[in-house]
Design a protein around this motif. Structure first.
Motif: not given
Length: 282
Positions: A128-132, A204-205, A230-234
């Protein structure tokens, strides 16, 4: 004058990436010599894991184009991809140090130039990483730029983004990007498939979006999309489904100016809302 990174969403740390390398348009040279053997190994493992999951879950256009990325065992040279991409659709990928502001981003797209971050996540961020990073941008986004209809849609999105900026409507248009280019689903004759980069680059997504029982999957409705947070962390709880890339192109072709005005007057919709809330009486 030095350019500044973009910040989207809440974060306790500044965006990573060396923005001193970037020119006024936020592009720079891919610093290929900076990649370590660990970096290349991380890319290889990410590619192998995701490539094993996309058959039967990614759209046909993505599956056909994925080999055009070239190297699987190392981070590709962007110029090698560009030699194939320019020939296919007239697009090219350009290096950026990380997230960039809206106007430079839209300007690049409007000129058939797709910004790709060149740094890669660390091994402890493998899942998992927040930023692309370079894997998300290359594996998730670039294959569909080889499809002519999708490639034309991306250019028109860039042009529309520049107009939206002048109308103070970028948040509404960003929701369209999120629910289509990042998290879009497509109904093929043989079943539901993913075409959004945020789905295609996440194991997962991908399973959650295409096969999970929980999410709601709605036909693409532009105004509904623009109203939906929209959700950015789930994982997403709402996805929008198209029948073809031609439908996506056609539905985003009209002038959105009156759409923005209507949507701004309506309440927002929660990301997980199962139905549209009652609209105010007119």
């Amino acid at each position: 004058m030095a350019v500044e990174p973009a910040v989207y969403g809440a974060s306790e740390r500044p965006p990573r990436g060396d923005y001193t390398r970037a020119g006024s348009d936020y592009t720079c040279e891919q610093d290929y010599a900076a990649y370590t053997e660990e970096d290349h190994d991380t890319y290889r493992r990410l590619y192998e894991r995701q490539a094993a999951l996309v058959p039967g879950r990614a759209c046909d256009e993505f599956i056909r184009a994925l080999p055009s990325l070239g190297a699987k065992e190392r981070i590709p040279h962007f110029d090698e991809i560009n030699a194939r991409l320019r020939k296919a659709t007239g697009w090219e990928i350009v290096t950026v140090p990380g997230l960039i502001p809206e106007v430079p981003f839209f300007t690049l797209l409007a000129n058939r130039r797709f910004p790709v971050t060149d740094w890669i996540r660390k091994p402890h961020e493998f899942d998992y990483i927040v930023e692309p990073d370079v894997f998300h941008d290359l594996f998730g986004h670039v294959p569909l730029l080889f499809d002519p209809v999708f490639a034309d849609h991306m250019q028109e999105y860039g042009k529309g983004g520049l107009k939206a900026h002048g109308l103070q409507a970028c948040e509404l248009l960003s929701r369209l990007y999120w629910y289509t280019i990042e998290f879009g689903l497509i109904a093929q004759d043989d079943g539901l498939r993913a075409y959004g980069a945020g789905i295609l680059s996440s194991p997962g997504e991908l399973l959650h979006a295409v096969e999970g029982p929980a999410p709601q999957r709605l036909p693409l409705d532009i105004e509904r999309v623009m109203r939906t947070r929209y959700k950015i962390d789930s994982y997403q709880q709402t996805y929008f489904v198209i029948e073809s890339f031609q439908e996506l192109f056609d539905k985003t072709a009209p002038d959105f100016t009156p759409v923005y005005e209507r949507v701004k007057a309506l309440p927002e919709i929660a990301a997980e809302a199962p139905t549209v809330e009652a609209e105010p009486a007119t």
